[in-house]
Scaffold this motif. Structure first.
Motif, PDB file in Angstrom:
ATOM      1  N   MET A   1       0.550  -5.201 -15.063  1.00 47.79           N
ATOM      2  CA  MET A   1       0.101  -6.280 -14.187  1.00 47.79           C
ATOM      3  C   MET A   1      -0.875  -5.724 -13.165  1.00 47.79           C
ATOM      4  SD  MET A   1       3.463  -6.790 -11.790  1.00 47.79           S
ATOM      5  CE  MET A   1       4.172  -5.382 -10.930  1.00 47.79           C
ATOM      6  N   ALA A   2      -1.742  -6.553 -12.639  1.00 44.97           N
ATOM      7  CA  ALA A   2      -2.696  -6.134 -11.628  1.00 44.97           C
ATOM      8  C   ALA A   2      -2.024  -6.150 -10.262  1.00 44.97           C
ATOM      9  CB  ALA A   2      -3.912  -7.052 -11.634  1.00 44.97           C
ATOM     10  N   ASP A   3      -2.522  -5.309  -9.359  1.00 49.34           N
ATOM     11  CA  ASP A   3      -1.974  -5.207  -8.018  1.00 49.34           C
ATOM     12  C   ASP A   3      -2.719  -6.176  -7.102  1.00 49.34           C
ATOM     13  OD1 ASP A   3      -1.071  -4.481  -5.532  1.00 49.34           O
ATOM     14  OD2 ASP A   3      -1.342  -2.324  -5.829  1.00 49.34           O
ATOM     15  N   ASP A   4      -1.999  -7.140  -6.483  1.00 50.92           N
ATOM     16  CA  ASP A   4      -2.657  -8.117  -5.623  1.00 50.92           C
ATOM     17  C   ASP A   4      -2.150  -8.048  -4.191  1.00 50.92           C
ATOM     18  OD1 ASP A   4      -0.137  -9.069  -5.940  1.00 50.92           O
ATOM     19  OD2 ASP A   4      -0.707 -11.065  -6.653  1.00 50.92           O
ATOM     20  N   ARG A   5      -1.589  -6.899  -3.785  1.00 50.93           N
ATOM     21  CA  ARG A   5      -1.015  -6.782  -2.439  1.00 50.93           C
ATOM     22  C   ARG A   5      -1.999  -6.239  -1.410  1.00 50.93           C
ATOM     23  NH1 ARG A   5       3.565  -3.013  -4.461  1.00 50.93           N
ATOM     24  NH2 ARG A   5       1.714  -2.372  -5.600  1.00 50.93           N
ATOM     25  N   GLY A   6      -3.236  -6.002  -1.810  1.00 53.62           N
ATOM     26  CA  GLY A   6      -4.220  -5.509  -0.861  1.00 53.62           C
ATOM     27  C   GLY A   6      -4.189  -4.009  -0.653  1.00 53.62           C
ATOM     28  N   THR A   7      -3.411  -3.290  -1.458  1.00 50.51           N
ATOM     29  CA  THR A   7      -3.373  -1.829  -1.346  1.00 50.51           C
ATOM     30  C   THR A   7      -4.176  -1.136  -2.445  1.00 50.51           C
ATOM     31  OG1 THR A   7      -1.329  -1.749  -2.630  1.00 50.51           O
ATOM     32  CG2 THR A   7      -1.112  -1.853  -0.233  1.00 50.51           C
ATOM     33  N   ASN A   8      -4.650  -1.872  -3.407  1.00 48.29           N
ATOM     34  CA  ASN A   8      -5.452  -1.375  -4.517  1.00 48.29           C
ATOM     35  C   ASN A   8      -6.646  -0.572  -3.989  1.00 48.29           C
ATOM     36  OD1 ASN A   8      -7.112  -1.271  -6.843  1.00 48.29           O
ATOM     37  ND2 ASN A   8      -6.528  -3.325  -7.483  1.00 48.29           N
ATOM     38  N   PRO A   9      -6.922   0.656  -4.433  1.00 43.59           N
ATOM     39  CA  PRO A   9      -6.419   1.314  -5.629  1.00 43.59           C
ATOM     40  C   PRO A   9      -5.191   2.202  -5.412  1.00 43.59           C
ATOM     41  CG  PRO A   9      -8.181   2.631  -4.720  1.00 43.59           C
ATOM     42  CD  PRO A   9      -8.027   1.436  -3.813  1.00 43.59           C
ATOM     43  N   PHE A  10      -4.535   2.111  -4.248  1.00 40.17           N
ATOM     44  CA  PHE A  10      -3.355   2.942  -3.994  1.00 40.17           C
ATOM     45  C   PHE A  10      -2.124   2.246  -4.559  1.00 40.17           C
ATOM     46  CE2 PHE A  10      -6.507   3.802  -0.708  1.00 40.17           C
ATOM     47  CZ  PHE A  10      -6.639   5.175  -0.822  1.00 40.17           C
ATOM     48  N   LEU A  11      -1.372   2.970  -5.385  1.00 41.78           N
ATOM     49  CA  LEU A  11      -0.247   2.398  -6.111  1.00 41.78           C
ATOM     50  C   LEU A  11       1.092   2.610  -5.423  1.00 41.78           C
ATOM     51  CD1 LEU A  11      -1.112   3.610  -9.732  1.00 41.78           C
ATOM     52  CD2 LEU A  11      -1.499   1.328  -8.776  1.00 41.78           C
ATOM     53  N   MET A  12       1.280   3.774  -4.816  1.00 40.19           N
ATOM     54  CA  MET A  12       2.592   4.126  -4.296  1.00 40.19           C
ATOM     55  C   MET A  12       2.418   5.092  -3.139  1.00 40.19           C
ATOM     56  SD  MET A  12       5.305   6.490  -4.195  1.00 40.19           S
ATOM     57  CE  MET A  12       4.968   7.770  -5.403  1.00 40.19           C
ATOM     58  N   LEU A  13       3.317   4.974  -2.148  1.00 39.02           N
ATOM     59  CA  LEU A  13       3.368   5.923  -1.037  1.00 39.02           C
ATOM     60  C   LEU A  13       4.807   6.355  -0.836  1.00 39.02           C
ATOM     61  CD1 LEU A  13       1.521   5.862   2.318  1.00 39.02           C
ATOM     62  CD2 LEU A  13       3.999   6.148   2.316  1.00 39.02           C
ATOM     63  N   ASP A  14       5.029   7.656  -0.841  1.00 42.23           N
ATOM     64  CA  ASP A  14       6.356   8.226  -0.616  1.00 42.23           C
ATOM     65  C   ASP A  14       6.265   9.085   0.639  1.00 42.23           C
ATOM     66  OD1 ASP A  14       8.915   9.170  -0.802  1.00 42.23           O
ATOM     67  OD2 ASP A  14       8.553  10.497  -2.501  1.00 42.23           O
ATOM     68  N   TYR A  15       6.975   8.703   1.695  1.00 38.57           N
ATOM     69  CA  TYR A  15       6.930   9.448   2.955  1.00 38.57           C
ATOM     70  C   TYR A  15       8.223  10.211   3.144  1.00 38.57           C
ATOM     71  CZ  TYR A  15       6.586  10.384   8.000  1.00 38.57           C
ATOM     72  OH  TYR A  15       6.545  10.997   9.242  1.00 38.57           O
ATOM     73  N   ALA A  16       8.127  11.541   3.114  1.00 37.36           N
ATOM     74  CA  ALA A  16       9.252  12.397   3.454  1.00 37.36           C
ATOM     75  C   ALA A  16       9.194  12.615   4.959  1.00 37.36           C
ATOM     76  CB  ALA A  16       9.173  13.720   2.706  1.00 37.36           C
ATOM     77  N   ALA A  17       9.921  11.779   5.704  1.00 36.40           N
ATOM     78  CA  ALA A  17       9.898  11.830   7.166  1.00 36.40           C
ATOM     79  C   ALA A  17      10.422  13.183   7.651  1.00 36.40           C
ATOM     80  CB  ALA A  17      10.747  10.691   7.732  1.00 36.40           C
TER      81      ALA A  17
END
Length: 254
Positions: A1-17
């Protein structure tokens, strides 16, 4: 599916706080063993601590504090990421961000590639009025190019804003734009407050905007890019345990 959340082209963010690890001499190093990726890129920003990376393309090394690793999975790669031997032995503060960046169809089968962006090689630009500074990991600002070689047009800026200071920032209006607040409280365009751990999106995409730091120093990761509207297909052992970027809390762009 296409990404429509406004973060395209970034797919995922993992933050190790930030987390304080005790010395770990007698045990196996902490991390993630061999696993596959294909069709996108992983970008790891090391704020504190060290990670040892090895992959099937022959790329690898130690990602030290301040370094950035930009790995293109392309046609397919297997890699592993563990605390470095030195960090495992001594322990200490650990803080990392990892991004997944989508690739357009024409580049999804590109040969795997590994870019090690050493801290010393990443341009650092002062913000006007001694407001802070900006590390130019990818993209362009005021005629200066970032360290990373990217397949599509994007900006990855690591921003430190001094307490009580403000900065006027601008990215092309053709970009999707998001801010990740890592530390400190900020006010966007004089009206929208954001706290640590929040992802802030902009309803009108790029353009010019203002960020004010509160009573403490603020650390912000700016992510912007031309949306490539490329379908995303998840498959394999990582499909169930990796989360996409959460829907942003949107703010006006201007």
């Amino acid at each position: 599916m296409a990404d429509d959340r406004g973060t395209n082209p970034f797919l995922m963010l993992d933050y190790a706080a930030p987390y304080e690890f005790a010395p770990n001499e007698a045990r196996s190093p902490r991390g993630v063993g061999q696993h596959p990726h294909k069709g996108f890129e992983t970008v790891t920003l090391a704020y504190h601590g060290e990670v040892a990376h090895h992959d099937s393309s022959g790329g690898g090394g130690i990602i030290y504090e301040g370094d950035v690793q930009w790995m293109t999975a392309g046609s397919g790669i297997i890699h592993e990421e563990f605390h470095s031997e030195a960090f495992s032995k001594q322990g200490g503060l650990f803080e990392m961000v990892q991004l997944w960046v989508n690739l357009p169809a024409v580049h999804k089968n590109a040969p795997p590639r590994y870019q090690h962006l050493a801290k010393a090689d990443i341009p650092v630009l002062p913000l006007p009025d001694e407001a802070g500074h900006l590390r130019l990991i990818a993209g362009e600002r005021d005629g200066t190019r970032g360290s990373a070689d990217t397949f599509t047009e994007m900006n990855v800026w690591d921003i430190v804003l001094n307490a009580g200071k403000a900065a006027v920032l601008e990215v092309p209006e053709s970009h999707n734009l998001s801010l990740v607040i890592l530390r400190g409280n900020v006010l966007i365009n004089g009206q929208d407050a954001a706290e640590p751990g929040e992802l802030v999106g902009f309803e009108q995409g790029g353009g010019q905007f203002t960020v004010n730091a509160g009573s403490e120093e603020a650390k912000i990761l700016l992510l912007s890019g031309v949306p490539i509207n490329e379908p995303v297909v998840g498959y394999g052992p990582l499909g169930q345990d990796k989360l996409p970027l959460l829907p942003p809390r949107y703010c006006p762009a201007k």
